[in-house]
Design a protein around this motif. Structure first.
Motif, PDB file in Angstrom:
ATOM      1  N   ARG A   1       0.678  -1.222  -0.218  1.00 39.24           N
ATOM      2  CA  ARG A   1      -0.020  -0.115  -0.067  1.00 39.24           C
ATOM      3  C   ARG A   1       0.900   1.212  -0.046  1.00 39.24           C
ATOM      4  N   LEU A   2       0.362   2.069  -0.651  1.00 37.83           N
ATOM      5  CA  LEU A   2       1.286   3.521  -0.702  1.00 37.83           C
ATOM      6  C   LEU A   2       0.854   4.276   0.761  1.00 37.83           C
ATOM      7  N   VAL A   3       1.854   5.040   1.086  1.00 34.90           N
ATOM      8  CA  VAL A   3       1.594   5.804   2.519  1.00 34.90           C
ATOM      9  C   VAL A   3       2.189   7.154   2.212  1.00 34.90           C
ATOM     10  N   ALA A   4       1.515   8.110   2.209  1.00 41.99           N
ATOM     11  CA  ALA A   4       1.837   9.625   2.202  1.00 41.99           C
ATOM     12  C   ALA A   4       2.576  10.152   3.454  1.00 41.99           C
TER      13      ALA A   4
ATOM     14  N   GLY B   1      -3.919   9.272  -9.130  1.00 41.98           N
ATOM     15  CA  GLY B   1      -5.336   8.698  -8.646  1.00 41.98           C
ATOM     16  C   GLY B   1      -5.160   7.362  -7.852  1.00 41.98           C
ATOM     17  N   MET B   2      -3.756   7.123  -7.622  1.00 40.40           N
ATOM     18  CA  MET B   2      -3.733   5.970  -6.710  1.00 40.40           C
ATOM     19  C   MET B   2      -4.376   6.304  -5.300  1.00 40.40           C
ATOM     20  N   ALA B   3      -4.764   5.261  -4.763  1.00 45.37           N
ATOM     21  CA  ALA B   3      -5.232   5.554  -3.184  1.00 45.37           C
ATOM     22  C   ALA B   3      -3.878   5.547  -2.306  1.00 45.37           C
ATOM     23  N   THR B   4      -4.018   6.463  -1.318  1.00 47.00           N
ATOM     24  CA  THR B   4      -2.963   6.505  -0.232  1.00 47.00           C
ATOM     25  C   THR B   4      -3.837   6.025   0.940  1.00 47.00           C
ATOM     26  N   PRO B   5      -3.961   4.939   1.421  1.00 46.76           N
ATOM     27  CA  PRO B   5      -4.900   4.593   2.391  1.00 46.76           C
ATOM     28  C   PRO B   5      -4.213   5.031   3.956  1.00 46.76           C
ATOM     29  N   ARG B   6      -2.904   5.415   4.058  1.00 46.40           N
ATOM     30  CA  ARG B   6      -2.390   5.790   4.957  1.00 46.40           C
ATOM     31  C   ARG B   6      -1.566   7.062   4.829  1.00 46.40           C
TER      32      ARG B   6
END
Length: 129
Positions: free
Chosen positions: A4-7, A35-40
């Motif tokens: 997952r991506l983290v910002a 447009g990718m989700a950054t769920p954290r």
């Protein structure tokens, strides 16, 4: 579990959610991940309760993780950029990069170094799994 991506986000006090999201969207675009989700979202513990940060995380349905200042220092070597001013304040050259890596957990990798837009810095990391 998939990566997952983290910002990792650094802000100045009083920063608006729109400014945070604009910086995040720019970081995603630069990384080729528009447009990718950054769920954290990961940020300094002292900034996690800022109204703009809370609103930005809610807008993206992201978990907001507060990283203690001292926890950032362990990620200094993995940071790609460095600000002398930030290093003097927090002991790490990039709050956004260190927060992203801390938020990604063990084995996390930096996928977009810190970018800065006005009152916001943002970096992206990917979890190991």
């Amino acid at each position: 579990m998939t990566a997952r991506l983290v910002a990792g986000i650094g802000i100045r006090p009083g920063t608006e959610a729109a400014d945070i999201l604009a910086c995040l969207d720019e970081a995603l675009a630069i990384a080729g991940l528009s447009g990718m989700a950054t769920p954290r979202f990961a940020t300094l513990a002292s900034r996690a309760a800022e109204a703009g940060m809370v609103a930005a995380a809610a807008d993206r349905s992201a978990e907001l993780v507060a990283i203690p200042d001292e926890a950032l220092k362990g990620y200094e070597a993995a940071c790609a950029t460095s600000s002398t001013r930030i290093a003097s304040l927090y002991g790490v050259g990039s709050v956004a990069e260190a927060a992203a890596l801390a938020g990604a957990g063990p084995g996390g990798t930096l996928v977009q170094p810190r970018i800065a837009t006005g009152r916001v810095t943002c970096a992206l990391a990917r979890t190991a799994s």
